[in-house]
Design a protein around this motif. Sequence first.
Motif, PDB file in Angstrom:
ATOM      1  N   MET A  33       0.863  -1.171   0.000  1.00  0.00           N
ATOM      2  CA  MET A  33       0.000   0.000   0.000  1.00  0.00           C
ATOM      3  C   MET A  33       0.899   1.220   0.000  1.00  0.00           C
ATOM      4  SD  MET A  33      -3.199  -0.908   2.474  1.00  0.00           S
ATOM      5  CE  MET A  33      -4.197   0.413   1.738  1.00  0.00           C
ATOM      6  N   GLY A  34       0.396   2.278  -0.626  1.00  0.00           N
ATOM      7  CA  GLY A  34       1.260   3.434  -0.718  1.00  0.00           C
ATOM      8  C   GLY A  34       0.504   4.729  -0.863  1.00  0.00           C
ATOM      9  N   TRP A  35       1.252   5.786  -0.705  1.00  0.00           N
ATOM     10  CA  TRP A  35       0.746   7.135  -0.917  1.00  0.00           C
ATOM     11  C   TRP A  35       1.570   7.792  -2.014  1.00  0.00           C
ATOM     12  CZ3 TRP A  35      -3.578   8.958   1.379  1.00  0.00           C
ATOM     13  CH2 TRP A  35      -4.046   8.280   2.500  1.00  0.00           C
ATOM     14  N   TYR A  36       0.857   8.412  -2.914  1.00  0.00           N
ATOM     15  CA  TYR A  36       1.469   9.168  -3.992  1.00  0.00           C
ATOM     16  C   TYR A  36       0.844  10.554  -4.013  1.00  0.00           C
ATOM     17  CZ  TYR A  36       3.543   4.842  -5.595  1.00  0.00           C
ATOM     18  OH  TYR A  36       4.280   3.690  -5.661  1.00  0.00           O
ATOM     19  N   ARG A  37       1.516  11.499  -4.621  1.00  0.00           N
ATOM     20  CA  ARG A  37       0.954  12.840  -4.689  1.00  0.00           C
ATOM     21  C   ARG A  37       1.202  13.440  -6.070  1.00  0.00           C
ATOM     22  NH1 ARG A  37       5.046  15.890  -0.418  1.00  0.00           N
ATOM     23  NH2 ARG A  37       6.912  15.958  -1.781  1.00  0.00           N
ATOM     24  N   GLN A  43       4.154  15.233 -12.912  1.00  0.00           N
ATOM     25  CA  GLN A  43       3.940  13.797 -12.834  1.00  0.00           C
ATOM     26  C   GLN A  43       3.653  13.396 -11.393  1.00  0.00           C
ATOM     27  OE1 GLN A  43       7.372  11.302 -13.849  1.00  0.00           O
ATOM     28  NE2 GLN A  43       6.033   9.918 -14.967  1.00  0.00           N
ATOM     29  N   ARG A  44       2.823  12.382 -11.252  1.00  0.00           N
ATOM     30  CA  ARG A  44       2.565  11.835  -9.935  1.00  0.00           C
ATOM     31  C   ARG A  44       3.872  11.267  -9.371  1.00  0.00           C
ATOM     32  NH1 ARG A  44      -1.874   8.038 -10.780  1.00  0.00           N
ATOM     33  NH2 ARG A  44      -0.243   6.632 -11.514  1.00  0.00           N
ATOM     34  N   GLU A  45       4.070  11.433  -8.076  1.00  0.00           N
ATOM     35  CA  GLU A  45       5.317  10.976  -7.479  1.00  0.00           C
ATOM     36  C   GLU A  45       5.074  10.206  -6.189  1.00  0.00           C
ATOM     37  OE1 GLU A  45       7.640  14.468  -6.563  1.00  0.00           O
ATOM     38  OE2 GLU A  45       6.428  14.965  -4.812  1.00  0.00           O
ATOM     39  N   LEU A  46       6.039   9.375  -5.900  1.00  0.00           N
ATOM     40  CA  LEU A  46       6.003   8.581  -4.685  1.00  0.00           C
ATOM     41  C   LEU A  46       6.094   9.465  -3.453  1.00  0.00           C
ATOM     42  CD1 LEU A  46       6.480   5.847  -3.049  1.00  0.00           C
ATOM     43  CD2 LEU A  46       8.909   6.329  -3.396  1.00  0.00           C
ATOM     44  N   VAL A  47       5.290   9.115  -2.444  1.00  0.00           N
ATOM     45  CA  VAL A  47       5.480   9.681  -1.108  1.00  0.00           C
ATOM     46  C   VAL A  47       6.041   8.591  -0.191  1.00  0.00           C
ATOM     47  CG1 VAL A  47       4.378  10.766   0.871  1.00  0.00           C
ATOM     48  CG2 VAL A  47       3.595  11.325  -1.453  1.00  0.00           C
ATOM     49  N   ALA A  48       5.290   7.485  -0.094  1.00  0.00           N
ATOM     50  CA  ALA A  48       5.742   6.390   0.755  1.00  0.00           C
ATOM     51  C   ALA A  48       4.970   5.128   0.421  1.00  0.00           C
ATOM     52  CB  ALA A  48       5.546   6.729   2.234  1.00  0.00           C
ATOM     53  N   ASP A  60      12.798  10.762  -0.753  1.00  0.00           N
ATOM     54  CA  ASP A  60      13.806  11.515  -0.009  1.00  0.00           C
ATOM     55  C   ASP A  60      13.237  12.820   0.549  1.00  0.00           C
ATOM     56  OD1 ASP A  60      16.628  10.648  -2.175  1.00  0.00           O
ATOM     57  OD2 ASP A  60      15.727   9.606  -0.475  1.00  0.00           O
ATOM     58  N   SER A  61      12.314  13.412  -0.180  1.00  0.00           N
ATOM     59  CA  SER A  61      11.782  14.718   0.204  1.00  0.00           C
ATOM     60  C   SER A  61      10.929  14.674   1.465  1.00  0.00           C
ATOM     61  CB  SER A  61      10.948  15.303  -0.940  1.00  0.00           C
ATOM     62  OG  SER A  61       9.880  14.429  -1.271  1.00  0.00           O
ATOM     63  N   GLY A 105       7.374   1.963  -8.935  1.00  0.00           N
ATOM     64  CA  GLY A 105       7.426   2.449  -7.563  1.00  0.00           C
ATOM     65  C   GLY A 105       7.491   3.954  -7.478  1.00  0.00           C
ATOM     66  N   ASN A 106       8.061   4.595  -8.480  1.00  0.00           N
ATOM     67  CA  ASN A 106       8.228   6.047  -8.426  1.00  0.00           C
ATOM     68  C   ASN A 106       6.941   6.806  -8.737  1.00  0.00           C
ATOM     69  OD1 ASN A 106      10.996   6.046  -7.783  1.00  0.00           O
ATOM     70  ND2 ASN A 106      11.522   5.640  -9.916  1.00  0.00           N
ATOM     71  N   THR A 107       6.079   6.219  -9.553  1.00  0.00           N
ATOM     72  CA  THR A 107       4.849   6.916  -9.957  1.00  0.00           C
ATOM     73  C   THR A 107       3.580   6.183  -9.531  1.00  0.00           C
ATOM     74  OG1 THR A 107       4.712   5.778 -12.080  1.00  0.00           O
ATOM     75  CG2 THR A 107       6.021   7.813 -12.003  1.00  0.00           C
ATOM     76  N   GLY A 108       3.718   4.920  -9.179  1.00  0.00           N
ATOM     77  CA  GLY A 108       2.554   4.114  -8.845  1.00  0.00           C
ATOM     78  C   GLY A 108       1.846   3.534 -10.062  1.00  0.00           C
ATOM     79  N   ASP A 109       2.320   3.854 -11.246  1.00  0.00           N
ATOM     80  CA  ASP A 109       1.683   3.310 -12.454  1.00  0.00           C
ATOM     81  C   ASP A 109       1.661   1.789 -12.380  1.00  0.00           C
ATOM     82  OD1 ASP A 109       3.007   5.750 -14.857  1.00  0.00           O
ATOM     83  OD2 ASP A 109       1.352   5.839 -13.422  1.00  0.00           O
ATOM     84  N   GLY A 110       0.496   1.222 -12.641  1.00  0.00           N
ATOM     85  CA  GLY A 110       0.357  -0.224 -12.597  1.00  0.00           C
ATOM     86  C   GLY A 110      -0.258  -0.756 -11.314  1.00  0.00           C
TER      87      GLY A 110
END
Length: 124
Positions: A33-37, A43-48, A60-61, A105-110
């Motif tokens: 499970m994850g959070w993206y923003r 582009q959508r990006e990974l949070v955690a 990292d941010s 993992g970086n964008t959540g695509d898929g």
Amino acid sequence: VQLQASGGGLVQEGGSLRLSCAASGSISRLNVMGWYRQVPGKQRELVATITRFGIINYADSVKGRFTISKDNAKNTAYLQMTSLKPEDTAVYYCAAAEPHTDYDGNTGDGMDYWGKGTLVTVSS
């Protein structure tokens, strides 16, 4: 599985918010499970993300400021956000993937499941 994110809002810089992602079914079997923003125009990006084995990955941010967790008994994942900055302003999405699903993992695509976003606005 349907995901519903909540907890967004307007907060001042340095403040805190906790986002929740409630699932309609069991999350214990989900691989991750994850959070993206996403900010408009970007582009959508990974949070955690957090795996079913409890392995956690942060962008990292947000390292040191955000904490992802999940409660299998409540079928809910959380994102505790502290020391918020204006650059954290975005629509936050929760997502989940089944075992054996390939995703970016970086964008959540898929990822298999997505909740509607919740807007977080951090004012300076």
